[in-house]
Enzyme design. Structure first.
Site, mmCIF file in Angstrom:
data_model
loop_
_atom_site.group_PDB
_atom_site.id
_atom_site.type_symbol
_atom_site.label_atom_id
_atom_site.label_comp_id
_atom_site.label_asym_id
_atom_site.label_seq_id
_atom_site.Cartn_x
_atom_site.Cartn_y
_atom_site.Cartn_z
ATOM 1 N N ASP A 267 0.980 -1.133 -0.092
ATOM 2 C CA ASP A 267 0.075 0.064 0.013
ATOM 3 C C ASP A 267 0.750 1.186 0.062
ATOM 4 O O ASP A 267 1.743 1.562 0.901
ATOM 5 C CB ASP A 267 -0.953 -0.159 1.269
ATOM 6 C CG ASP A 267 -2.019 0.996 1.067
ATOM 7 O OD1 ASP A 267 -1.894 1.887 0.286
ATOM 8 O OD2 ASP A 267 -2.891 0.735 1.950
ATOM 9 N N ASP B 10 -2.920 2.628 -5.899
ATOM 10 C CA ASP B 10 -1.880 2.375 -4.892
ATOM 11 C C ASP B 10 -1.852 1.207 -4.076
ATOM 12 O O ASP B 10 -1.129 1.016 -3.036
ATOM 13 C CB ASP B 10 -1.942 3.656 -4.242
ATOM 14 C CG ASP B 10 -3.195 3.540 -3.209
ATOM 15 O OD1 ASP B 10 -4.492 3.031 -3.659
ATOM 16 O OD2 ASP B 10 -3.330 4.126 -1.916
ATOM 17 N N GLU B 11 -2.517 0.206 -4.485
ATOM 18 C CA GLU B 11 -2.535 -0.982 -3.555
ATOM 19 C C GLU B 11 -2.664 -2.286 -4.567
ATOM 20 O O GLU B 11 -3.162 -2.296 -5.513
ATOM 21 C CB GLU B 11 -3.661 -1.127 -2.633
ATOM 22 C CG GLU B 11 -3.928 -0.435 -1.381
ATOM 23 C CD GLU B 11 -5.107 -0.917 -0.747
ATOM 24 O OE1 GLU B 11 -5.504 -1.862 -0.547
ATOM 25 O OE2 GLU B 11 -5.841 0.230 -0.599
#
Ligand SMILES: [Mg+2]
Length: 382
Positions: A9, A103-104
């Protein structure tokens, strides 16, 4: 075989990318948000979070809470570019990558030990490489399934690495508030609180029969499993876009056939690079040709099997051009090469095409030294 799932993350991702690109903003309350009146906050930097600004909050409310905030519109193309870099690093360790958002991502490291060493070591390596190679901070969690991996990275935020080994699962989960469990939404959480159940430990002490009577057969069992850290859901490699393409408009029209073919090969290698980076194979090659008079012609071909072999893809693109009738006197103002019918490279068939090693070597050199380091001559690399 025990499973090992990694969750990455990126910390305050959009805001961190803005700080990376504009160093003068570093440490300031940067807020990436859509414009008022209807916009919401996409990401707030940690410094802005101190003022109570959160993602999903209306921009107007964020401005009231943090009038000195630096409000910036999102630049998704740039974030996608950085996300691709991160995903390319992750794919070096396993092809089973599931991006959840820009973003993950989850990465399945089960069975990669022989190639890359123990998953604990890989997690530490990824955690060190991402900031070094992108300039951005990330949190990494490693655990026996997706639930634990995600909770581990959450607990490591910001910037940390947390490994939860199978024997530590219960002691890690027990003190967490029930609402932290994936699958426990706000409504379920509220009903659990009403019954005095605050932590995972509290939840674990409730017999499954009672949970079933409160939340139904399926819901009750799901809660019983969550409280024990049981989660069998697989990491599913998915791709958002259905094709990858690259096109160029030339400042001066191209007339020479040799030049045109060289350009098609160059563009094909660029899209082949991206195909590899993203861990896919393509079965359809497309080209787009726009003449001086703006008339546009497209051609496509389906290969006998999906491939990411750069030479095959480049030669297919060149072959397609011979099927485009260039009207007399017309030059070429735009060329494009696209790849479609993408499948994850995990499903790589037995090589049907010649020289897989040559394709491998070409990709390696371009990855290490950049796309200008090695291309194809006017007649191709034969
Ligand atoms: Mg994040």
């Amino acid at each position: 075989m025990p499973r090992w799932i990694l969750h990455v993350d990126m910390d305050a991702f959009y805001a961190s990318v803005e700080e990376l690109d504009h160093p003068e903003l570093r440490g300031k309350p940067v807020i990436v948000a859509g414009p008022e009146p209807r916009g919401v906050v996409a990401t707030a930097s940690y410094s802005a979070r101190k003022f109570g600004v959160r993602s999903g909050m209306p921009t107007a409310q964020a401005k009231r809470l943090c009038p000195q905030g630096i409000f910036l519109p999102p630049r998704f193309e740039r974030y996608e570019e950085v996300a691709q870099k991160v995903r390319a690093i992750l794919r070096e360790y396993s092809p089973v990558l599931e991006p959840i958002s820009l973003d993950e991502a989850f990465l399945d490291l089960t069975g990669t030990e022989l190639l890359h060493g123990p998953p604990e070591k890989v997690a530490a390596e990824i955690h060190a490489r991402i900031p070094r190679e992108t300039g951005l901070s990330c949190s990494v969690g490693l655990g026996p399934n997706k639930l634990l991996a995600k909770l581990a990275s959450d607990s490591a935020k910001p910037g940390g690495l947390r490994i939860v080994r199978p024997e530590e699962v219960q002691s890690f989960l027990d003190p967490l508030p029930v609402e932290d469990l994936w699958g426990v939404g706000p409504k379920t959480a509220e009903r659990l609180w009403e019954k005095g159940i605050r932590t995972v430990r509290d939840l674990r002490e409730i017999p499954v029969g009672l949970l079933r009577s409160w939340f139904g057969q399926k819901g009750g069992e799901a809660l019983w499993q969550l409280a024990r850290g049981i989660d069998e859901s697989p990491v599913v490699p998915v791709r958002a876009a259905k094709s990858i393409s690259n096109e160029v408009t030339y400042p001066e029209d191209l007339f020479e056939r040799e030049k045109i073919l060289a350009e098609l090969r160059r563009l094909a290698l660029l899209v082949a690079d991206r195909l590899r980076e993203e861990g896919f194979l393509a079965q359809t090659v497309q080209i787009k040709v726009r003449f001086s008079n703006f008339v546009t012609s497209t051609r496509q071909t389906k290969l006998p099997a999906p491939t990411d072999h750069p030479l095959i893809l480049a030669e297919e693109a060149v072959g397609l051009f011979s099927r485009v009738g260039v009207p007399p006197g017309q030059g070429i103002r735009l060329l494009g090469v696209g790849l479609a019918d993408l499948v994850p490279a995990t499903f790589r068939p037995i090589p049907l095409f010649p020289d897989p090693k040559l394709g491998e070597a070409l990709w390696e050199v371009r990855r290490k030294f950049g796309p200008d380091s090695l291309g194809l001559g006017p007649t191709g690399l034969k």
